[in-house]
Design a protein around this motif. Sequence first.
Motif, PDB file in Angstrom:
ATOM      1  N   VAL A  63       0.842  -1.201   0.000  1.00 41.77           N
ATOM      2  CA  VAL A  63       0.000   0.000   0.000  1.00 41.77           C
ATOM      3  C   VAL A  63       0.876   1.251   0.000  1.00 41.77           C
ATOM      4  O   VAL A  63       0.537   2.268  -0.623  1.00 41.77           O
ATOM      5  N   GLU A 109      -2.004  -9.523  -4.796  1.00 44.75           N
ATOM      6  CA  GLU A 109      -2.296  -8.251  -5.446  1.00 44.75           C
ATOM      7  C   GLU A 109      -3.721  -7.811  -5.130  1.00 44.75           C
ATOM      8  O   GLU A 109      -3.985  -6.631  -4.875  1.00 44.75           O
ATOM      9  N   SER A 110      -4.642  -8.766  -5.121  1.00 48.84           N
ATOM     10  CA  SER A 110      -6.046  -8.461  -4.822  1.00 48.84           C
ATOM     11  C   SER A 110      -6.187  -7.973  -3.375  1.00 48.84           C
ATOM     12  O   SER A 110      -6.940  -7.027  -3.103  1.00 48.84           O
ATOM     13  N   ARG A 155      -4.975  -4.423  -2.931  1.00 48.01           N
ATOM     14  CA  ARG A 155      -5.924  -3.461  -3.498  1.00 48.01           C
ATOM     15  C   ARG A 155      -7.313  -3.593  -2.859  1.00 48.01           C
ATOM     16  O   ARG A 155      -8.270  -2.950  -3.309  1.00 48.01           O
ATOM     17  N   ASP A 156      -7.431  -4.449  -1.857  1.00 47.98           N
ATOM     18  CA  ASP A 156      -8.719  -4.696  -1.202  1.00 47.98           C
ATOM     19  C   ASP A 156      -9.790  -5.134  -2.193  1.00 47.98           C
ATOM     20  O   ASP A 156     -10.965  -4.754  -2.084  1.00 47.98           O
ATOM     21  N   ASN A 177     -10.050  -4.317  -5.271  1.00 45.81           N
ATOM     22  CA  ASN A 177     -10.344  -3.326  -6.304  1.00 45.81           C
ATOM     23  C   ASN A 177      -9.278  -3.349  -7.385  1.00 45.81           C
ATOM     24  O   ASN A 177      -8.093  -3.446  -7.082  1.00 45.81           O
ATOM     25  N   GLU A 178      -9.693  -3.282  -8.637  1.00 43.62           N
ATOM     26  CA  GLU A 178      -8.730  -3.260  -9.752  1.00 43.62           C
ATOM     27  C   GLU A 178      -8.189  -1.847  -9.936  1.00 43.62           C
ATOM     28  O   GLU A 178      -8.857  -0.874  -9.679  1.00 43.62           O
TER      29      GLU A 178
END
Length: 237
Positions: free
Chosen positions: A142, A229-230, A233-234, A236-237
């Motif tokens: 993050v 990665e997901s 990004r929580d 979110n793409e």
Amino acid sequence: MTIHTRLLRWGAIAFISWVLTACASTNVAGAGSDPRDPYENYNRAMFEFNRKVDDNLLKPVATGYAAVLPSFVRTAVGNFFANIGDVWTSVNNYLQGKPKDGTTDAVRVVFNSTIGVAGLIDVATPMGLPKHEEDFGQTLGVWGAKSGPYVVLPFFGSSTVRDTFAKPLDLYADPLTASSNVPVRAKNSGRALRIVDDRAALLDTGTLMEGAALDPYQFFRDAYLQRRESRIRDGNE
């Protein structure tokens, strides 16, 4: 030098020798062509080492654990360790600039540790307090740190260079490890129980995934990288 120190040193030498031999004999055509996985030959050797440890030690113990303990007991054990994990998750959510999630995690710990009888019962989720899973590797992501190459760690399994550097802090910050009031023997027993309980929860899933994959190594690598990665990004793409 004590006998214990000598055993550790010879064990480390034997382990390093095995890794070097395995890497020399594991040469897959096209290995390293994926830019995410330049160390593929080493990673495949370590992946096979971890699978052997799992097949010959961890999986049999977890299978016996699941067979002996009723499901409600295993659920309580899982809830207990999940409650402990919520402490570090809360800290990481604050570090990631998500105070609402961090506060939710902290309140979960309060309710589950009290009403939930030391975390054995998850009363927070039915109360509308969702569980999150955050670690320092995600926090670094993050903050903008790149993941770096994919790496398979001995015993720990899939990782990246970034997550590998974050791992020591995750281990140190674990309340089960950090508490000075808990005897070392109790800490070690708790760690062992957590590992076995986590593995028991994945018995059916692991069998299905390996059976469905033509190349288990590639399947686990791609699934791990995509999931990490997901999570950063929580979703979110």
